[in-house]
Design a protein around this motif. Sequence first.
Motif, mmCIF file in Angstrom:
data_model
loop_
_atom_site.group_PDB
_atom_site.id
_atom_site.type_symbol
_atom_site.label_atom_id
_atom_site.label_comp_id
_atom_site.label_asym_id
_atom_site.label_seq_id
_atom_site.Cartn_x
_atom_site.Cartn_y
_atom_site.Cartn_z
ATOM 1 N N UNK A 1 -5.492 6.587 -0.309
ATOM 2 C CA UNK A 1 -4.691 7.805 -0.192
ATOM 3 C C UNK A 1 -5.385 8.944 -0.917
ATOM 4 N N UNK A 2 -5.031 10.132 -0.537
ATOM 5 C CA UNK A 2 -5.486 11.348 -1.208
ATOM 6 C C UNK A 2 -4.256 12.206 -1.448
ATOM 7 N N UNK A 3 -4.064 12.624 -2.688
ATOM 8 C CA UNK A 3 -2.867 13.360 -3.065
ATOM 9 C C UNK A 3 -3.205 14.801 -3.397
ATOM 10 N N UNK A 4 -2.408 15.694 -2.856
ATOM 11 C CA UNK A 4 -2.517 17.114 -3.171
ATOM 12 C C UNK A 4 -1.184 17.553 -3.758
ATOM 13 N N UNK B 1 8.241 0.552 5.086
ATOM 14 C CA UNK B 1 8.154 0.462 3.620
ATOM 15 C C UNK B 1 8.242 1.846 2.980
ATOM 16 N N UNK B 2 7.639 2.844 3.596
ATOM 17 C CA UNK B 2 7.721 4.216 3.078
ATOM 18 C C UNK B 2 9.161 4.729 3.141
ATOM 19 N N UNK C 1 3.100 6.779 -6.135
ATOM 20 C CA UNK C 1 1.835 6.607 -5.400
ATOM 21 C C UNK C 1 1.324 5.168 -5.574
ATOM 22 N N UNK C 2 1.470 4.623 -6.763
ATOM 23 C CA UNK C 2 1.082 3.228 -6.979
ATOM 24 C C UNK C 2 1.921 2.294 -6.116
ATOM 25 N N UNK C 3 3.193 2.613 -5.965
ATOM 26 C CA UNK C 3 4.070 1.811 -5.097
ATOM 27 C C UNK C 3 3.587 1.899 -3.648
ATOM 28 N N UNK C 4 3.185 3.100 -3.229
ATOM 29 C CA UNK C 4 2.653 3.284 -1.872
ATOM 30 C C UNK C 4 1.406 2.419 -1.691
ATOM 31 N N UNK C 5 0.548 2.382 -2.697
ATOM 32 C CA UNK C 5 -0.694 1.592 -2.613
ATOM 33 C C UNK C 5 -0.435 0.099 -2.540
ATOM 34 N N UNK C 6 0.697 -0.351 -3.039
ATOM 35 C CA UNK C 6 1.030 -1.780 -2.982
ATOM 36 C C UNK C 6 1.552 -2.214 -1.608
ATOM 37 N N UNK C 7 1.809 -1.257 -0.733
ATOM 38 C CA UNK C 7 2.275 -1.598 0.618
ATOM 39 C C UNK C 7 1.124 -2.252 1.381
ATOM 40 N N UNK C 8 1.390 -3.414 1.937
ATOM 41 C CA UNK C 8 0.380 -4.141 2.700
ATOM 42 C C UNK C 8 -0.096 -3.286 3.874
ATOM 43 N N UNK C 9 -1.399 -3.059 3.934
ATOM 44 C CA UNK C 9 -1.975 -2.278 5.027
ATOM 45 C C UNK C 9 -2.386 -0.873 4.615
ATOM 46 N N UNK D 1 0.723 13.497 0.363
ATOM 47 C CA UNK D 1 -0.135 12.326 0.211
ATOM 48 C C UNK D 1 -0.652 11.915 1.588
ATOM 49 N N UNK D 2 -1.954 12.003 1.743
ATOM 50 C CA UNK D 2 -2.612 11.570 2.970
ATOM 51 C C UNK D 2 -2.930 10.095 2.812
ATOM 52 N N UNK D 3 -2.477 9.278 3.771
ATOM 53 C CA UNK D 3 -2.572 7.827 3.638
ATOM 54 C C UNK D 3 -3.410 7.257 4.785
ATOM 55 N N UNK D 4 -4.467 6.515 4.406
ATOM 56 C CA UNK D 4 -5.257 5.774 5.385
ATOM 57 C C UNK D 4 -4.701 4.362 5.449
#
Length: 160
Positions: A133-136, A86-87, A121-129, A71-74
């Motif tokens: 993301x792009x998932x492979x 958080x991760x 991935x939804x949990x990752x998206x809820x992290x402030x900041x 998962x590539x995270x911006x």
Amino acid sequence: MTMKLDALDAALLSELAADPRTPILELASRLKVARNTVQARMKRLEESGLVRGYPPNINLSQLGFAVHALVFIETDQTKMNAIITALQDIPHVLEVHATTGRADLLARIAAQTQEELLSVIQRVHRIDGVKHSETMLAMATPVEYRSLPLVQHVTHHRTK
């Protein structure tokens, strides 16, 4: 500081990679050196931080975690440390790398199902900041994480 390894270090690391529980006396016998030499080498490798431990290599698929993703995270880079913390709190996140390019972080994630992966991935998206993301999905892992071939390459070229 870069550590210099020789052929004996490489051979010792090879033996330990094959079976981390090999007794020192047996290692000494296989390597044809004194027990004290093996102990001293192991202590030097550990104290230098080159060898960080001897954990078991766990087959996550055997535990039912057959879905693996990268998962590539911006991110909002001003919140990077909090995002990384958080991760770390998400058990499914196996490792995180700070990267260059469009994404700021690369996370390797394991899940039992695609639905569970989506939840993570939804949990990752809820992290402030976290912005995007792009998932492979990893379809297979033909080459597992390894470091020994590089260690052997470096020590082989230093002895020439």
